[in-house]
Design a protein around this motif. Sequence first.
Motif, PDB file in Angstrom:
ATOM      1  N   ARG A 213       0.942  -1.298  -0.099  1.00 16.60           N
ATOM      2  CA  ARG A 213      -0.097  -0.016  -0.144  1.00 16.60           C
ATOM      3  C   ARG A 213       0.976   1.172   0.087  1.00 16.60           C
ATOM      4  O   ARG A 213       0.546   2.354  -0.766  1.00 16.60           O
ATOM      5  CB  ARG A 213      -1.184   0.051   1.209  1.00 16.60           C
ATOM      6  CG  ARG A 213      -1.732   1.307   1.565  1.00 16.60           C
ATOM      7  CD  ARG A 213      -2.774   1.146   2.431  1.00 16.60           C
ATOM      8  NE  ARG A 213      -3.366   2.476   2.780  1.00 16.60           N
ATOM      9  CZ  ARG A 213      -4.226   2.721   3.599  1.00 16.60           C
ATOM     10  NH1 ARG A 213      -4.692   1.767   4.542  1.00 16.60           N
ATOM     11  NH2 ARG A 213      -4.955   3.850   3.735  1.00 16.60           N
ATOM     12  N   ARG A 214       2.170   1.353   0.718  1.00 17.92           N
ATOM     13  CA  ARG A 214       2.748   2.613   0.684  1.00 17.92           C
ATOM     14  C   ARG A 214       3.352   2.783  -0.602  1.00 17.92           C
ATOM     15  O   ARG A 214       3.346   3.958  -1.019  1.00 17.92           O
ATOM     16  CB  ARG A 214       4.001   2.371   1.993  1.00 17.92           C
ATOM     17  CG  ARG A 214       4.705   3.666   2.135  1.00 17.92           C
ATOM     18  CD  ARG A 214       5.576   3.326   3.281  1.00 17.92           C
ATOM     19  NE  ARG A 214       6.527   4.449   3.466  1.00 17.92           N
ATOM     20  CZ  ARG A 214       7.508   4.464   4.412  1.00 17.92           C
ATOM     21  NH1 ARG A 214       7.618   3.614   5.250  1.00 17.92           N
ATOM     22  NH2 ARG A 214       8.240   5.542   4.754  1.00 17.92           N
ATOM     23  N   ARG A 223      -1.375   1.398  -9.684  1.00 20.48           N
ATOM     24  CA  ARG A 223      -2.309   0.755  -8.895  1.00 20.48           C
ATOM     25  C   ARG A 223      -3.008  -0.227 -10.405  1.00 20.48           C
ATOM     26  O   ARG A 223      -2.896   0.309 -11.331  1.00 20.48           O
ATOM     27  CB  ARG A 223      -3.437   1.774  -8.593  1.00 20.48           C
ATOM     28  CG  ARG A 223      -3.045   2.287  -7.068  1.00 20.48           C
ATOM     29  CD  ARG A 223      -4.227   3.101  -6.648  1.00 20.48           C
ATOM     30  NE  ARG A 223      -3.860   3.809  -5.267  1.00 20.48           N
ATOM     31  CZ  ARG A 223      -4.127   2.800  -4.268  1.00 20.48           C
ATOM     32  NH1 ARG A 223      -4.624   1.587  -4.347  1.00 20.48           N
ATOM     33  NH2 ARG A 223      -3.825   3.442  -3.010  1.00 20.48           N
ATOM     34  N   PRO A 224      -3.788  -1.401 -10.087  1.00 19.08           N
ATOM     35  CA  PRO A 224      -4.180  -2.215 -11.296  1.00 19.08           C
ATOM     36  C   PRO A 224      -5.480  -1.467 -11.880  1.00 19.08           C
ATOM     37  O   PRO A 224      -6.085  -0.689 -11.081  1.00 19.08           O
ATOM     38  CB  PRO A 224      -4.557  -3.473 -10.483  1.00 19.08           C
ATOM     39  CG  PRO A 224      -4.780  -3.105  -8.998  1.00 19.08           C
ATOM     40  CD  PRO A 224      -3.684  -1.904  -8.701  1.00 19.08           C
ATOM     41  N   LEU A 225      -5.829  -1.503 -12.912  1.00 20.44           N
ATOM     42  CA  LEU A 225      -6.961  -1.020 -13.703  1.00 20.44           C
ATOM     43  C   LEU A 225      -7.927  -2.477 -13.575  1.00 20.44           C
ATOM     44  O   LEU A 225      -7.615  -3.677 -13.545  1.00 20.44           O
ATOM     45  CB  LEU A 225      -6.751  -0.908 -14.972  1.00 20.44           C
ATOM     46  CG  LEU A 225      -5.793   0.324 -15.438  1.00 20.44           C
ATOM     47  CD1 LEU A 225      -5.889   0.668 -16.839  1.00 20.44           C
ATOM     48  CD2 LEU A 225      -6.077   1.511 -14.575  1.00 20.44           C
ATOM     49  N   SER A 286      -2.798  -3.937  -1.570  1.00 14.68           N
ATOM     50  CA  SER A 286      -1.511  -4.774  -2.174  1.00 14.68           C
ATOM     51  C   SER A 286      -2.010  -5.174  -3.305  1.00 14.68           C
ATOM     52  O   SER A 286      -3.222  -5.657  -3.598  1.00 14.68           O
ATOM     53  CB  SER A 286      -0.876  -5.372  -1.033  1.00 14.68           C
ATOM     54  OG  SER A 286      -1.459  -6.472  -0.771  1.00 14.68           O
ATOM     55  N   VAL A 287      -0.978  -5.347  -4.242  1.00 11.84           N
ATOM     56  CA  VAL A 287      -1.064  -6.016  -5.290  1.00 11.84           C
ATOM     57  C   VAL A 287       0.103  -6.878  -5.907  1.00 11.84           C
ATOM     58  O   VAL A 287       1.161  -6.435  -5.448  1.00 11.84           O
ATOM     59  CB  VAL A 287      -1.600  -5.257  -6.557  1.00 11.84           C
ATOM     60  CG1 VAL A 287      -0.641  -4.162  -6.952  1.00 11.84           C
ATOM     61  CG2 VAL A 287      -2.170  -6.219  -7.998  1.00 11.84           C
TER      62      VAL A 287
END
Length: 374
Positions: A213-214, A223-225, A286-287
């Motif tokens: 996240r940070r 960030r994902p689409l 998170s990703v």
Amino acid sequence: NENKLDLNANITGSARVNSFDIDMTLEFVSGSGPWGDGEPDGFSFNLGDPASLNSNEEFGVSTGLAIQVIPFDWSGDKLAIVWNGVELNSVSIGNASSLPPSAFTIDIDPSGNVTTSFGPYSVSATIPSGEWTSTSQDGWDFVLAGRTGGNSGEAFVDDVNVSANVVCFADGTKIDTPTGRVAVDELSVGDAVMTQDNGVQPVRWIARKTIQRRELDVNPKLRPLVILADALGPGYPKVDLKISRQHRVLIRSRIAERMFGKREILVPAVKLLGLSGVFVDTAVQSVTYVHFICDRHEIVFANGLPSETLLLGGEAEKTIGPDAIDEISAIFPDLKNMECLTTPARYIPNHAKLDKFIARHKTNNKPILADASV
């Protein structure tokens, strides 16, 4: 008045920008003044040594790449590509103040081929003698600069977007295989996947990267689409799909054929944001991104949507790092410069034309991914 903005890339040592895509909105507004025609003296976008920025800032840096947008008649009335202080090519832009706020884009590929556009005007050039790949970028930065001078006109810049080409599937994405759909994070080297062009193909290399996240908060472009089910056409994708901004998906339409001479093209997901059902996932904490390679660049099926495997070259190589490139080179020892992995499976249009392509689809209310028989 002179103004400049550094984008704080702060390139040092042997680090370098291999390729980039820039888009922003640019507007010139005329005003009464003691000199000239009331237009601003101009604006420049630069990747170069900030210390070499001309005192007339619309002319940009003398060390590096400068894209000049100069509406003032005395200075050239032009859109120009300049390398190390030498103009490579330009086009007249007429009365720029008569234009509404317009898209200003710059694309440069790993070979030094540059294309820039402002509203209806565009110009291209190639940086000569391999200098783009051989010139040190130590101390360079991205710099936006401009000047109003005595003309009293103003230039306004908005929505600056510098693309960082992270090209990956998000974890949980289901990839078609001969035995059914398998989560991409469960694939391993040697596993077989289904491809559109070459049937069953083995995964030759795979890598994963988790972004917390940070880091997402610091760099929102990571960030994902989300592409909702059926957003691009019936069954495309079959269920909601998360991918990185620069991951290319297959588009198939008659509009593509008319605009690009190809029925099927590859388009970065970020260019689809104007469509209903495509948006940035702002809630994700998170990703984990996963990218993989087959024996060549392939079209695979991710949640039913035809999408690319990793295409090497430029920003993709910068993203995965030198250790990964060494590993891939060891896996493919017979490939001279890994050309099979740098040749795209479909035509990839210039970014400057894709906005018009998407707008035409929205106007005509046509699916952006039609069945092959349509």
